[in-house]
Design a protein around this motif. Structure first.
Motif, mmCIF file in Angstrom:
data_model
loop_
_atom_site.group_PDB
_atom_site.id
_atom_site.type_symbol
_atom_site.label_atom_id
_atom_site.label_comp_id
_atom_site.label_asym_id
_atom_site.label_seq_id
_atom_site.Cartn_x
_atom_site.Cartn_y
_atom_site.Cartn_z
ATOM 1 N N ARG A 65 0.828 -1.210 0.000
ATOM 2 C CA ARG A 65 0.000 0.000 0.000
ATOM 3 C C ARG A 65 0.862 1.260 0.000
ATOM 4 N NH1 ARG A 65 -3.767 0.060 4.875
ATOM 5 N NH2 ARG A 65 -1.764 0.331 5.925
ATOM 6 N N THR A 66 1.866 1.283 0.857
ATOM 7 C CA THR A 66 2.724 2.473 0.956
ATOM 8 C C THR A 66 3.504 2.704 -0.330
ATOM 9 O OG1 THR A 66 2.954 2.100 3.335
ATOM 10 C CG2 THR A 66 4.538 3.581 2.298
ATOM 11 N N LYS A 68 2.706 1.808 -3.359
ATOM 12 C CA LYS A 68 1.801 2.260 -4.413
ATOM 13 C C LYS A 68 1.418 3.727 -4.235
ATOM 14 C CE LYS A 68 1.364 -0.905 -7.421
ATOM 15 N NZ LYS A 68 1.657 -0.630 -8.847
ATOM 16 N N GLU A 69 1.269 4.150 -2.985
ATOM 17 C CA GLU A 69 0.967 5.554 -2.710
ATOM 18 C C GLU A 69 2.095 6.457 -3.187
ATOM 19 O OE1 GLU A 69 0.300 5.569 1.472
ATOM 20 O OE2 GLU A 69 -1.817 4.970 1.302
ATOM 21 N N LYS A 70 3.319 5.910 -3.218
ATOM 22 C CA LYS A 70 4.480 6.684 -3.640
ATOM 23 C C LYS A 70 4.847 6.425 -5.099
ATOM 24 C CE LYS A 70 6.402 7.146 1.003
ATOM 25 N NZ LYS A 70 6.315 8.613 1.013
ATOM 26 N N GLY A 71 3.976 5.751 -5.826
ATOM 27 C CA GLY A 71 4.197 5.555 -7.249
ATOM 28 C C GLY A 71 5.200 4.486 -7.604
ATOM 29 N N LEU A 93 -4.998 -3.404 -2.856
ATOM 30 C CA LEU A 93 -3.993 -2.450 -2.363
ATOM 31 C C LEU A 93 -3.059 -1.969 -3.468
ATOM 32 C CD1 LEU A 93 -3.060 -4.137 1.037
ATOM 33 C CD2 LEU A 93 -4.460 -2.099 0.690
ATOM 34 N N GLY A 94 -3.199 -2.540 -4.670
ATOM 35 C CA GLY A 94 -2.396 -2.066 -5.794
ATOM 36 C C GLY A 94 -1.394 -3.041 -6.348
ATOM 37 N N ALA A 95 -1.298 -4.246 -5.771
ATOM 38 C CA ALA A 95 -0.378 -5.239 -6.328
ATOM 39 C C ALA A 95 -0.736 -5.511 -7.786
ATOM 40 C CB ALA A 95 -0.446 -6.531 -5.523
#
Length: 223
Positions: A65-66, A68-71, A93-95
């Motif tokens: 998650r973290t 992905k939040e940072k690109g 969560l973006g995986a």
């Protein structure tokens, strides 16, 4: 050469994965300390992350998650957890992909190559607060406005967003901009920061870059 970061606490599996990927020509960095895994992953500047879920301190879910939040991406989950709920949660969560252990080396390489090809066609958007930066085109989006950044301005902005709200040390900036600080006058960094601030002034956002005296710079303000 693609830089792949392996986040796996099992030393034997970590070494096996590293060997598999290196034989395919990839540059590999393995995270072996899990006190500050997110910071170590970001510092390694990964083109792809192979991430376990069962990790000490922070779980793979939290790290995913973290990042992905940072690109940061793509992220390939490789885990012994084979429940559908775990796979769905990781994807939420973006995986970008999910594989269960044990995994055949050819399947792993095929998934890595597929993610490489997919991401090569996508914009690389980094987001922090009102900022959204396309690392491929060096365009910074602020609300409805867009700004074209120079290459150096883009490198600085990319580092600030990736590390926000932490401080980006001057040494990190020198390394990314000029390889090292050995033969570079420190004033040139200040000149580049001034140029970036002037660019951000066009949309009234320069105040979000804070100078931390003697250490570096950081993005501040409400996210």
């Amino acid at each position: 050469m693609t830089n792949i970061v392996i986040v796996e606490d099992d030393i034997f599996l970590r070494e096996e994965l590293q060997s598999i990927l290196q034989k395919e020509g990839y540059s590999v960095v393995s995270i072996s300390s899990f006190d500050t895994p997110v910071e170590e992953i970001i510092a390694a500047n990964p083109a792809l992350v192979v991430l376990d879920l069962n990790l000490p301190n922070l779980s793979g879910f939290q790290i995913c998650r973290t990042l992905k939040e940072k690109g940061i991406g793509p992220i390939l989950i490789l885990t012994a957890r084979d429940q559908l709920k775990d796979e769905l949660h990781a994807l939420e969560l973006g995986a970008d992909d999910f594989l269960t252990k044990p995994c055949h080396p050819k399947r792993l390489i095929a998934r890595v190559q597929k993610l490489e090809q997919l991401y090569a066609k996508l914009p690389i958007l980094l987001t922090w607060g009102a900022f959204q930066y396309d690392a491929k085109t060096h365009v910074l989006y602020v609300g409805n406005d867009s700004l074209s950044l120079s290459e150096n301005e883009g490198i600085i902005m990319k580092l600030l967003i990736k590390h926000a709200p932490a401080v980006v040390k001057k040494e990190q900036l020198f390394a990314e901009l000029w390889g090292s600080s050995e033969f570079v006058d420190e004033n040139i960094l200040q000149v580049n920061m001034t140029r970036l601030r002037k660019t951000l002034d066009k949309v009234g956002m320069s105040h979000h870059i804070k100078t931390v005296r003697g250490i570096g710079y950081q993005l501040v303000g409400s996210e």
